[in-house]
Design a protein around this motif. Structure first.
Motif, PDB file in Angstrom:
ATOM      1  N   GLY A 107      69.894  64.109  17.421  1.00  0.00           N
ATOM      2  CA  GLY A 107      70.473  64.006  16.088  1.00  0.00           C
ATOM      3  C   GLY A 107      70.290  62.607  15.549  1.00  0.00           C
ATOM      4  N   TYR A 108      71.039  62.303  14.512  1.00  0.00           N
ATOM      5  CA  TYR A 108      70.954  60.993  13.865  1.00  0.00           C
ATOM      6  C   TYR A 108      72.359  60.466  13.623  1.00  0.00           C
ATOM      7  N   ALA A 109      72.529  59.169  13.842  1.00  0.00           N
ATOM      8  CA  ALA A 109      73.836  58.539  13.679  1.00  0.00           C
ATOM      9  C   ALA A 109      73.806  57.557  12.532  1.00  0.00           C
ATOM     10  N   ASP A 110      74.829  57.616  11.724  1.00  0.00           N
ATOM     11  CA  ASP A 110      75.054  56.620  10.685  1.00  0.00           C
ATOM     12  C   ASP A 110      76.240  55.795  11.116  1.00  0.00           C
ATOM     13  N   SER A 111      75.964  54.573  11.576  1.00  0.00           N
ATOM     14  CA  SER A 111      77.043  53.728  12.096  1.00  0.00           C
ATOM     15  C   SER A 111      77.489  52.677  11.091  1.00  0.00           C
ATOM     16  N   GLY A 112      77.091  52.848   9.838  1.00  0.00           N
ATOM     17  CA  GLY A 112      77.550  51.936   8.804  1.00  0.00           C
ATOM     18  C   GLY A 112      76.724  50.683   8.665  1.00  0.00           C
ATOM     19  N   ALA A 113      75.664  50.516   9.465  1.00  0.00           N
ATOM     20  CA  ALA A 113      74.825  49.322   9.374  1.00  0.00           C
ATOM     21  C   ALA A 113      73.749  49.541   8.311  1.00  0.00           C
ATOM     22  N   LEU A 237      67.114  49.063  17.945  1.00  0.00           N
ATOM     23  CA  LEU A 237      68.236  49.103  17.010  1.00  0.00           C
ATOM     24  C   LEU A 237      69.513  49.577  17.700  1.00  0.00           C
ATOM     25  N   TRP A 238      69.385  50.489  18.656  1.00  0.00           N
ATOM     26  CA  TRP A 238      70.566  50.883  19.434  1.00  0.00           C
ATOM     27  C   TRP A 238      71.048  49.733  20.330  1.00  0.00           C
ATOM     28  N   LYS A 239      70.118  48.949  20.845  1.00  0.00           N
ATOM     29  CA  LYS A 239      70.540  47.757  21.602  1.00  0.00           C
ATOM     30  C   LYS A 239      71.367  46.834  20.709  1.00  0.00           C
ATOM     31  N   GLU A 240      70.914  46.670  19.460  1.00  0.00           N
ATOM     32  CA  GLU A 240      71.667  45.832  18.518  1.00  0.00           C
ATOM     33  C   GLU A 240      73.061  46.393  18.280  1.00  0.00           C
ATOM     34  N   ARG A 241      73.166  47.732  18.166  1.00  0.00           N
ATOM     35  CA  ARG A 241      74.491  48.323  17.961  1.00  0.00           C
ATOM     36  C   ARG A 241      75.387  48.051  19.161  1.00  0.00           C
ATOM     37  N   LEU A 242      74.832  48.244  20.350  1.00  0.00           N
ATOM     38  CA  LEU A 242      75.620  48.042  21.570  1.00  0.00           C
ATOM     39  C   LEU A 242      76.108  46.599  21.669  1.00  0.00           C
ATOM     40  N   ILE A 243      75.187  45.655  21.487  1.00  0.00           N
ATOM     41  CA  ILE A 243      75.544  44.238  21.628  1.00  0.00           C
ATOM     42  C   ILE A 243      76.435  43.786  20.482  1.00  0.00           C
ATOM     43  N   GLY A 244      76.101  44.186  19.246  1.00  0.00           N
ATOM     44  CA  GLY A 244      76.907  43.784  18.103  1.00  0.00           C
ATOM     45  C   GLY A 244      78.332  44.270  18.203  1.00  0.00           C
ATOM     46  N   HIS A 245      78.509  45.510  18.644  1.00  0.00           N
ATOM     47  CA  HIS A 245      79.861  46.055  18.817  1.00  0.00           C
ATOM     48  C   HIS A 245      80.610  45.303  19.908  1.00  0.00           C
ATOM     49  N   LEU A 246      79.932  45.009  21.020  1.00  0.00           N
ATOM     50  CA  LEU A 246      80.571  44.243  22.099  1.00  0.00           C
ATOM     51  C   LEU A 246      81.032  42.884  21.601  1.00  0.00           C
ATOM     52  N   ALA A 542      81.801  29.684   8.196  1.00  0.00           N
ATOM     53  CA  ALA A 542      81.108  29.644   6.907  1.00  0.00           C
ATOM     54  C   ALA A 542      79.717  29.050   7.031  1.00  0.00           C
ATOM     55  N   ALA A 543      79.529  28.105   7.942  1.00  0.00           N
ATOM     56  CA  ALA A 543      78.230  27.441   8.096  1.00  0.00           C
ATOM     57  C   ALA A 543      77.445  27.971   9.295  1.00  0.00           C
ATOM     58  N   ALA A 544      77.928  29.043   9.920  1.00  0.00           N
ATOM     59  CA  ALA A 544      77.306  29.547  11.140  1.00  0.00           C
ATOM     60  C   ALA A 544      76.128  30.464  10.822  1.00  0.00           C
ATOM     61  N   GLU A 545      75.331  30.754  11.858  1.00  0.00           N
ATOM     62  CA  GLU A 545      74.187  31.653  11.748  1.00  0.00           C
ATOM     63  C   GLU A 545      74.614  33.045  12.197  1.00  0.00           C
ATOM     64  N   MET A 546      74.254  34.073  11.436  1.00  0.00           N
ATOM     65  CA  MET A 546      74.651  35.434  11.777  1.00  0.00           C
ATOM     66  C   MET A 546      73.681  36.026  12.796  1.00  0.00           C
ATOM     67  N   ARG A 547      74.231  36.530  13.874  1.00  0.00           N
ATOM     68  CA  ARG A 547      73.461  37.223  14.904  1.00  0.00           C
ATOM     69  C   ARG A 547      74.258  38.441  15.346  1.00  0.00           C
ATOM     70  N   TYR A 548      73.597  39.573  15.403  1.00  0.00           N
ATOM     71  CA  TYR A 548      74.253  40.826  15.771  1.00  0.00           C
ATOM     72  C   TYR A 548      75.491  41.091  14.919  1.00  0.00           C
ATOM     73  N   GLY A 549      75.500  40.578  13.696  1.00  0.00           N
ATOM     74  CA  GLY A 549      76.601  40.838  12.790  1.00  0.00           C
ATOM     75  C   GLY A 549      77.797  39.932  12.957  1.00  0.00           C
ATOM     76  N   VAL A 550      77.710  38.908  13.819  1.00  0.00           N
ATOM     77  CA  VAL A 550      78.822  37.973  13.997  1.00  0.00           C
ATOM     78  C   VAL A 550      78.322  36.548  13.777  1.00  0.00           C
ATOM     79  N   PRO A 551      79.172  35.651  13.253  1.00  0.00           N
ATOM     80  CA  PRO A 551      78.762  34.258  13.058  1.00  0.00           C
ATOM     81  C   PRO A 551      78.663  33.525  14.388  1.00  0.00           C
ATOM     82  N   CYS A 552      77.590  32.736  14.556  1.00  0.00           N
ATOM     83  CA  CYS A 552      77.339  32.065  15.835  1.00  0.00           C
ATOM     84  C   CYS A 552      76.922  30.618  15.615  1.00  0.00           C
TER      85      CYS A 552
END
Length: 568
Positions: A107-113, A237-246, A542-552
Motif C-alpha cells: 500500500g501507500y502511506a501518507d505520513s504528513g511529510a 525515504l522510509w529511513k528518513e521517516r524512521l530517523i526523523g520520528h526518533l 532559529a539559526a540551526a540547520e534542519m536535518r530529518y525535520g529537526v533543528p541541528c
C-alpha cells in the motif's frame, strides 16, 4: 544537553522462534539504519533487561507477543520511557483500546511529510475503538494497494501511558526497507515484465531486478522526452521517516541524539561512474581514458575475462582509476553461478591486472540468483563492495531498489538474518543516449533525487559504447557537467567503501563536563561531520540547520575541532 540513550529490542527467544518456522526477522535491519546514520544505540536481548538497562527510548524491533513481555514494556513506558514499534506490539492492542486489523501486504502511506505517499511492503494497522481509555493521537494514513486506495488506518499512533508513551507505526518500516533494497524474495525465476514493453525482465536470465518491490504503473514517472524511470527512493525515504520520528521523540523529551553526516566536511554530494569491460576492446579503453581525462574524474573499471591487454591496466592505474571485478555468470557466455567459478574468475582478474586487493565487484548483466550466496562469496574472497543491484532494461532505470544509499545487506533466516560484511552500492542506469537505451533527460532528476536523500549517484557507462557511440560519450560529459553544477564530487566505488567503513568507526559517546562532544574513533574519519539536534524550545534553533525535520547544530570533526572533541 543530555544525550538520549537508545535501546533496540531484538528479543532473542522471539527471533529464534520465528526463524525456527522459516520466518525472517528483517526487523533487525533497524540496526543498520541507525548505524548508517551514526546514531548511538545498544542492543537489548529481552524485555526483562529494561528494568536494568533503562534506555530513554526503546525501538521494539522484535518483541515477544506475550503478556509477560507486554507488562514489562508497559511498566517501562509508565515510568517515562518511549516505546517505538514498527507494525508490532499487537499484544497491547486491546489494552490500548484498539482492534488489530488484517495485515496489508502492499500500500501507500501518507505520513504528513512533503515527499508524497510512500509505498510500503507490509503493514498491520490498528483501529481505535470508542472505549479507548488512554490519550491518543493519530498521524497520516495508510491506503491499500495504491495512493488513492481505501484508507486502512493511521500511519502513526501515539498513546500516552503514565509518564511515557507508545509510538506505533502501522508499517513494518525495517522489513519494507529490506524488501525494497534486496527484493521481495530470493531470485528463483523470471520477474514480471512491464506491460508497455520497456522492461522485459522475463527473458530467461535470472537477475537482481527479477524480484523488485516496485509497481510498473504506480512508481514510475517520465521525463520531458517520455523516458520512464522509477522516481522514488522509497527505502531511503522510509529511513528518513524512521530517523526523523526518533529524533522528534528525543528532542520532545528535552534531550539530544547526535548523528553523523553522510560525507566528509567540504563534500556536499557524491557521484560515481563505473565501466564494465565486456567486449574488452583496447581501443574502447583508450577512448574512455581520453574522455575521463577531459572530464577530470576517476572511475571504477569492472574487468571481465579475458580482459584488456596488460598495457591498458597500467594506463588505467596510472590515471588513478579503480580496477574492479566483473563476475560473469551468464550461461549463454559459458558463465556459471557458483562460488568456484566466482573465485576462479577473480583469481584471473588479479593476475591479469597485478592487483592483490580487489575492493569491488559488479555482476555481468546484473546476473543474480537466490538471496545472499553472492555476498557470502564476496566476504570469503575479500571483496568489500558490490555494485550488482541495478537495472538491466531501458524502462526500469532509476531508484529500482528504492535506494541510492550504500548499505550492508541482511541475510536470510537460515543465517540468522546476520549482516553481510559487503557494502552494496546500487546503480541508477547505464549508457545514456545509447541507441536502444534511455536518454540523458534522466540525469537531472536522478542527481536531484540522490541529493535529496544524501546517497550516491551511480551511473554505468560501458567503454565499448563510449568508444562506438558518440552520443554516449557526450552523455557522460553532460553528467559530469550537471553534477558539477550541483556540487557533486566523483569518487570510485573503492573510495566510497573506504569512507563508509571509516565513518562507522566513529562512536559518539555523549558530552563532557564542559559540554564538549565526546567521541571515539575520530582518527579513522577525521573529516566527519556531526549534527547535534536541539531540544524543543532551544534558543539556538532559529539559526540551526534542519536535518530529518529537526533543528541541528553542525560540527566538523576535523583537526580544527580537535580541542573541542575528546578522543576516547
Amino acid at each position: 544537553m543530555r544525550m538520549a540513550q537508545v535501546g533496540v529490542l531484538l528479543d532473542r527467544e522471539a527471533a529464534e522462534k520465528r526463524r525456527r518456522y522459516g520466518i525472517n526477522v528483517f526487523e533487525a535491519f533497524v540496526g543498520e539504519v541507525l548505524a548508517h546514520a551514526g546514531i548511538p544505540f545498544e542492543w537489548i536481548d529481552s524485555a526483562e533487561e529494561l528494568a536494568r538497562r533503562k534506555p530513554d527510548l526503546l525501538l521494539a524491533a522484535c518483541a515477544e507477543e506475550d503478556q509477560a513481555s507486554a507488562e514489562r514494556l508497559w511498566t517501562y513506558a509508565e515510568q517515562g520511557g518511549t516505546v517505538i514499534s514498527y507494525g508490532g506490539l499487537n499484544v497491547l492492542a486491546a489494552k490500548l483500546g484498539c482492534l488489530r486489523q488484517p495485515d496489508i501486504p502492499v500500500g501507500y502511506a501518507d505520513s504528513g511529510a512533503d515527499s508524497g505517499p510512500l509505498r510500503f511492503l507490509g503493514a498491520t494497522p490498528w483501529e481505535r475503538l470508542e472505549t479507548n481509555a488512554y490519550p491518543a493521537a493519530e498521524f497520516g494514513a495508510i491506503r491499500r494497494e495504491r495512493p488513492t486506495g481505501d484508507r486502512a488506518g493511521a500511519a502513526l499512533q501515539r498513546f500516552v501511558i503514565g509518564k511515557g508513551s507508545v509510538e506505533r507505526w502501522s508499517v513494518d518500516i525495517p522489513q519494507t526497507i529490506v524488501r525494497f533494497q534486496q527484493g521481495i524474495g530470493p531470485v528463483l525465476d523470471d520477474g514480471i515484465p512491464a506491460k508497455d514493453g520497456t522492461g522485459a525482465v522475463d527473458e530467461g536470465i535470472l537477475k537482481a531486478d527479477d524480484r523488485i518491490g516496485m509497481d510498473w504503473e504506480l512508481d514510475r514517472s517520465r521525463t520531458e522526452t517520455g523516458a520512464p524511470y522509477f522516481a522514488f527512493p522509497y527505502a531511503d525515504l522510509w529511513k528518513e521517516r524512521l530517523i526523523g520520528h526518533l529524533l522528534a521523540c528525543v528532542t520532545a523529551k528535552g534531550m539530544t541524539l547526535p548523528f553523523l553526516g553522510c560525507w566528509p566536511e567540504g563534500v556536499n554530494a557524491v557521484a560515481t561512474v563505473s565501466h564494465d569491460s565486456d567486449l574488452n576492446i583496447d581501443e574502447s579503453a583508450e577512448s574512455t581514458l581520453a574522455v575521463l581525462k577531459e572530464c577530470g574524474i576517476n572511475t571504477s573499471w569492472c574487468m571481465i575475462e579475458p580482459g584488456f591487454s596488460p598495457s591498458i591496466y597500467e594506463l588505467v592505474k596510472k590515471a588513478g582509476h579503480e580496477l574492479a571485478f566483473h563476475y560473469n555468470a551468464l550461461d549463454a557466455q559459458g558463465g556459471k553461478w557458483s562460488e568456484a567459478e566466482f573465485a576462479r574468475q577473480l583469481e584471473w582478474m588479479k593476475k591479469a591486472t597485478g592487483k592483490t586487493r580487489v575492493a569491488s565487484n559488479k555482476n555481468h548483466y546484473t546476473r543474480f540468483e537466490g538471496w545472499g550466496e553472492q555476498f557470502e562469496w564476496c566476504e570469503r574472497h575479500g571483496i568489500q563492495a558490490d555494485q550488482t543491484r541495478g537495472p538491466s532494461k531501458k524502462g526500469n532505470i532509476g531508484f529500482l531498489f528504492g535506494t541510492c544509499h550504500p548499505y550492508f545487506p541482511i541475510a536470510w533466516f537460515d543465517e540468522d538474518n546476520r549482516m553481510y560484511d559487503v557494502l552494496e552500492i546500487s546503480f541508477l542506469t547505464q549508457d545514456l543516449d545509447h541507441h536502444s537505451l534511455a536518454d540523458s533527460s534522466v540525469i537531472v532528476p536522478f542527481l536531484e533525487g540522490v541529493a535529496r536523500v544524501g546517497g550516491v549517484a551511480h551511473f554505468l557507462f560501458h567503454q565499448v559504447h563510449i568508444h562506438q557511440q558518440p552520443p554516449v560519450a557526450n552523455a557522460l560529459r553532460k553528467l559530469v557537467a550537471e553534477a558539477g553544477k550541483r556540487g557533486f564530487e566523483f569518487w570510485t566505488s573503492e573510495q566510497i567503501n573506504d569512507w563508509e567503513r571509516a565513518r562507522r568507526k566513529v562512536r559518539i559517546k555523549g558530552f563532557g563536563s564542559n559540554g564538549e562532544l565526546v567521541a571515539e574513533g575520530i582518527e579513522s574519519a577525521a573529516n566527519a561531520v556531526v549534527y547535534i539536534p536541539l531540544p524543543e524550545g532551544a534558543e539556538e534553533a532559529a539559526a540551526a540547520e534542519m536535518r530529518y525535520g529537526v533543528p541541528c547544530i553542525r560540527k566538523a570533526l576535523g583537526r580544527a575541532s580537535q580541542q573541542a572533541v575528546k578522543e576516547g
